[in-house]
Design a protein around this motif. Structure first.
Motif, PDB file in Angstrom:
ATOM      1  N   THR A   1      18.270  -2.055  -2.920  1.00 33.99           N
ATOM      2  CA  THR A   1      18.493  -3.104  -3.907  1.00 33.99           C
ATOM      3  C   THR A   1      17.411  -4.174  -3.790  1.00 33.99           C
ATOM      4  OG1 THR A   1      19.904  -4.366  -2.418  1.00 33.99           O
ATOM      5  CG2 THR A   1      20.970  -2.679  -3.778  1.00 33.99           C
ATOM      6  N   LEU A   2      17.321  -5.002  -4.836  1.00 37.29           N
ATOM      7  CA  LEU A   2      16.321  -6.068  -4.815  1.00 37.29           C
ATOM      8  C   LEU A   2      16.538  -7.010  -3.637  1.00 37.29           C
ATOM      9  CD1 LEU A   2      16.056  -6.996  -8.604  1.00 37.29           C
ATOM     10  CD2 LEU A   2      14.283  -5.982  -7.173  1.00 37.29           C
TER      11      LEU A   2
ATOM     12  N   GLN B   1      13.824  -7.767  -0.704  1.00 42.63           N
ATOM     13  CA  GLN B   1      13.377  -9.148  -0.514  1.00 42.63           C
ATOM     14  C   GLN B   1      13.655  -9.625   0.912  1.00 42.63           C
ATOM     15  OE1 GLN B   1      15.054 -11.864  -3.375  1.00 42.63           O
ATOM     16  NE2 GLN B   1      13.197 -13.119  -3.406  1.00 42.63           N
TER      17      GLN B   1
ATOM     18  N   PHE C   1       9.402  -3.728  -4.354  1.00 39.59           N
ATOM     19  CA  PHE C   1      10.210  -4.767  -5.007  1.00 39.59           C
ATOM     20  C   PHE C   1       9.931  -4.808  -6.508  1.00 39.59           C
ATOM     21  CE2 PHE C   1      10.687  -9.124  -6.536  1.00 39.59           C
ATOM     22  CZ  PHE C   1      12.003  -9.394  -6.177  1.00 39.59           C
ATOM     23  N   ASN C   2       8.643  -4.758  -6.878  1.00 42.22           N
ATOM     24  CA  ASN C   2       8.275  -4.793  -8.296  1.00 42.22           C
ATOM     25  C   ASN C   2       8.805  -3.572  -9.047  1.00 42.22           C
ATOM     26  OD1 ASN C   2       6.936  -7.204  -7.865  1.00 42.22           O
ATOM     27  ND2 ASN C   2       4.941  -6.220  -7.546  1.00 42.22           N
TER      28      ASN C   2
ATOM     29  N   THR D   1      11.395  -1.718  -8.165  1.00 41.96           N
ATOM     30  CA  THR D   1      12.854  -1.811  -8.231  1.00 41.96           C
ATOM     31  C   THR D   1      13.298  -2.795  -9.309  1.00 41.96           C
ATOM     32  OG1 THR D   1      12.968  -1.358  -5.839  1.00 41.96           O
ATOM     33  CG2 THR D   1      14.936  -2.258  -6.875  1.00 41.96           C
ATOM     34  N   ARG D   2      12.592  -3.928  -9.388  1.00 43.85           N
ATOM     35  CA  ARG D   2      12.932  -4.917 -10.407  1.00 43.85           C
ATOM     36  C   ARG D   2      12.682  -4.365 -11.813  1.00 43.85           C
ATOM     37  NH1 ARG D   2       9.659 -10.480 -10.477  1.00 43.85           N
ATOM     38  NH2 ARG D   2       8.031  -8.948 -10.956  1.00 43.85           N
ATOM     39  N   GLN D   3      11.551  -3.656 -11.962  1.00 43.28           N
ATOM     40  CA  GLN D   3      11.245  -3.073 -13.259  1.00 43.28           C
ATOM     41  C   GLN D   3      12.280  -2.033 -13.648  1.00 43.28           C
ATOM     42  OE1 GLN D   3       8.692  -4.180 -15.232  1.00 43.28           O
ATOM     43  NE2 GLN D   3       9.725  -2.940 -16.798  1.00 43.28           N
TER      44      GLN D   3
ATOM     45  N   ALA E   1      15.395  -2.021 -12.706  1.00 40.46           N
ATOM     46  CA  ALA E   1      16.620  -2.742 -13.057  1.00 40.46           C
ATOM     47  C   ALA E   1      16.527  -3.316 -14.464  1.00 40.46           C
ATOM     48  CB  ALA E   1      16.879  -3.846 -12.030  1.00 40.46           C
TER      49      ALA E   1
END
Length: 299
Positions: free
Chosen positions: A3-4, A8, A275-276, A278-280, A282
């Protein structure tokens, strides 16, 4: 996929680790400078002592001192193992311990071996392996190396050698040859090997037409002076080994912390990429849910 929040959290943790390794590198660099200055300051004394010793030895017989006479049969050997008290210095201690293990398996196999340990790492290894320990000196390597430690332990070894409690004494230490090169080295210190070889190691290469100064006047005699100087030569050999091992430890730790800091930077870059992504992912999932909901309302 993580997960984000998890990614992080890992980034924050690695960045804190990087701060620690960077600070440890700075500390090691500072201590290295002091240890290297002490080592360099001692070299002229050791070189001049070897020069005078060689000059006097040329006027004395080979049997001028019992410290020069090898034993007919070697049964008992003492190993002086110089290591650090702390870790986090790469393979520094492992290489020194490997050197000792190789000696035990080859040259010293079948002989009674005891250890004099300078440093916790060597002491802990000898204790774990069940080796006999005659003495241990903690807090010597890595800090301010005192000549009294070398002279005290050296005198004890000389007494044991003269009493017949030990037949040979070897020194295992790290030879500092540069910031990126520290070589585990074995040196025999008792009985004292050929003075010509020993002096050649200590004195920097002279010009072809130079020799040991003939104007050294021996009073009361060359044999008497040699008997006084040879024990001090043992002290100098031990002290020099401690200085070089201390300098090598700081250099190895500085390099290890530098590599660790770079590894942390690479990990942060990699985690930032994750992280990038995963965020993208999401964001894309949310958009698909919105579009899907809108299409469902139209239908």
């Amino acid at each position: 996929m993580a997960t984000l929040k998890e990614v992080q959290s890992k980034i924050v943790s690695v960045k804190k680790t990087k701060q620690i390794t960077s600070a440890m590198k700075m500390v090691a660099t500072s201590r290295l400078r002091g240890a290297q200055n002490a080592m360099e300051a001692f070299k002229p004394y050791a070189s001049k002592f070897a020069e005078v010793l060689g000059s006097i030895a040329g006027k004395s017989g080979e049997d001028a001192s019992p410290l020069l006479v090898p034993r007919e049969e070697v049964k008992k050997v003492a190993l002086l193992l110089c290591t650090s008290d702390r870790g986090l210095c790469g393979g520094f201690n492992i290489n020194l311990i490997d050197k000792a293990e190789k000696m035990l398996r080859s040259e010293l196999e079948g002989k009674e071996v005891s250890f004099v340990c300078y440093g916790k790492k060597g002491r802990d290894w000898a204790r774990k392996q069940g080796h006999t320990r005659d003495a241990e000196y903690i807090g010597v390597v890595g800090g301010n190396v005192e000549f009294s430690v070398a002279s005290g332990s050296g005198q004890t070894l000389i007494n044991r050698f003269l009493e017949g409690a030990v037949d040979e004494v070897y020194l295992i230490y790290s030879d500092f040859q540069g910031m990126a090169k520290q070589i585990p080295t074995v040196k025999q210190i008792l009985p004292i090997p050929s003075l010509d070889e020993m002096v050649a190691d200590e004195v920097q290469s002279p010009a072809e037409d130079e020799a040991f100064l003939p104007e050294h006047i021996c009073e009361p005699s060359s044999d008497a002076l040699l008997g006084e100087m040879l024990p001090k030569n043992v002290f100098i050999q031990i002290y020099d080994a401690l200085l070089q091992t201390s300098t090598s430890e700081h250099a190895a730790r500085m390099r290890a912390m530098e590599n660790a800091t770079k590894a942390c930077e690479d990990m942060v870059d990699e985690l930032q990429t994750i992280f990038n992504k995963t965020r993208q992912a999401a964001i894309t999932a949310d958009l698909m849910d919105i579009v899907g909901g809108a299409e469902a309302l139209k239908g």
